[in-house]
Enzyme design. Sequence first.
Site, mmCIF file in Angstrom:
data_model
loop_
_atom_site.group_PDB
_atom_site.id
_atom_site.type_symbol
_atom_site.label_atom_id
_atom_site.label_comp_id
_atom_site.label_asym_id
_atom_site.label_seq_id
_atom_site.Cartn_x
_atom_site.Cartn_y
_atom_site.Cartn_z
ATOM 1 N N CYS A 3 47.878 49.307 18.689
ATOM 2 C CA CYS A 3 48.293 47.980 18.228
ATOM 3 C C CYS A 3 47.357 47.557 17.097
ATOM 4 O O CYS A 3 46.711 48.415 16.493
ATOM 5 C CB CYS A 3 48.339 46.974 19.383
ATOM 6 S SG CYS A 3 46.751 46.665 20.194
ATOM 7 N N ARG A 9 47.662 44.364 23.491
ATOM 8 C CA ARG A 9 48.809 45.183 23.891
ATOM 9 C C ARG A 9 48.429 46.625 24.221
ATOM 10 O O ARG A 9 48.800 47.144 25.285
ATOM 11 C CB ARG A 9 49.877 45.171 22.781
ATOM 12 C CG ARG A 9 50.549 43.830 22.600
ATOM 13 C CD ARG A 9 51.308 43.743 21.294
ATOM 14 N NE ARG A 9 50.406 43.783 20.140
ATOM 15 C CZ ARG A 9 50.785 43.805 18.871
ATOM 16 N NH1 ARG A 9 52.074 43.811 18.578
ATOM 17 N NH2 ARG A 9 49.890 43.823 17.900
ATOM 18 N N ASP A 117 53.146 40.299 19.479
ATOM 19 C CA ASP A 117 51.703 40.126 19.615
ATOM 20 C C ASP A 117 51.443 38.847 20.423
ATOM 21 O O ASP A 117 51.801 37.758 19.981
ATOM 22 C CB ASP A 117 51.096 40.009 18.212
ATOM 23 C CG ASP A 117 49.587 39.999 18.256
ATOM 24 O OD1 ASP A 117 49.019 39.759 19.339
ATOM 25 O OD2 ASP A 117 48.978 40.236 17.194
HETATM 26 P P1 4NP Z 1 46.626 43.233 19.784
HETATM 27 O O1 4NP Z 1 46.488 41.664 19.512
HETATM 28 O O2 4NP Z 1 46.972 43.857 18.443
HETATM 29 O O3 4NP Z 1 47.757 43.319 20.755
HETATM 30 O O4 4NP Z 1 45.298 43.690 20.325
HETATM 31 C C1 4NP Z 1 45.622 41.136 18.545
HETATM 32 C C2 4NP Z 1 44.313 40.914 18.876
HETATM 33 C C3 4NP Z 1 43.458 40.373 17.935
HETATM 34 C C4 4NP Z 1 43.917 40.055 16.685
HETATM 35 C C5 4NP Z 1 45.239 40.292 16.358
HETATM 36 C C6 4NP Z 1 46.087 40.830 17.295
HETATM 37 N N1 4NP Z 1 43.046 39.479 15.730
HETATM 38 O O5 4NP Z 1 43.514 39.122 14.634
HETATM 39 O O6 4NP Z 1 41.824 39.372 15.999
#
Ligand code: 4NP
Length: 145
Positions: A3, A9, A117
């Site tokens: 991800c 995720r 997300d």
């Molecule tokens: P992930 O969610 O891609 O599902 O781990 C996110 C976690 C952090 C961030 C963006 C998406 N961020 O911008 O820090």
Amino acid sequence: MVCLGNICRSPLAEGILRSKLPYEDFVVDSAGTSGYHIGDPPDRRSVEVARKYGLNISHLSGRQFSNRDFDEFDFIYVMDQSNFENVNKLARSKEDLEKVKMILNEIYPNQNHDVPDPYYGGTQGFENVYKMLDEACSIIANKLT
Ligand code: 4NP
């Protein structure tokens, strides 16, 4: 499992798929396309929804996807279209590209649905993500075993 941040995720997907496969026979891992959360544990809300369904993902640690992962892994499941594009940019060959799959295409073939997300939402988003990933990972595990 890939991800953006490797804290919401993909650590959930890693924990879920690992729980459905014989431990000795498969290596399951996750990574983020960004370097924002290198070394961080999964988001507390992912840890909690996993625990609710009997999985412990609290010890996982964020890392960034690199093109070496194409050598290490047979299948690379990405959560959304933007992950797909970012991972594909790192591919060095047709063989690399063929490893990259949108995970929800396991449930809805060729439809290219994103796992949303959940980072900026509430706990219900994490519950929804868990359910989607659980269904997709059941299909993956059935194919692989
Ligand atoms: P992930 O969610 O891609 O599902 O781990 C996110 C976690 C952090 C961030 C963006 C998406 N961020 O911008 O820090």
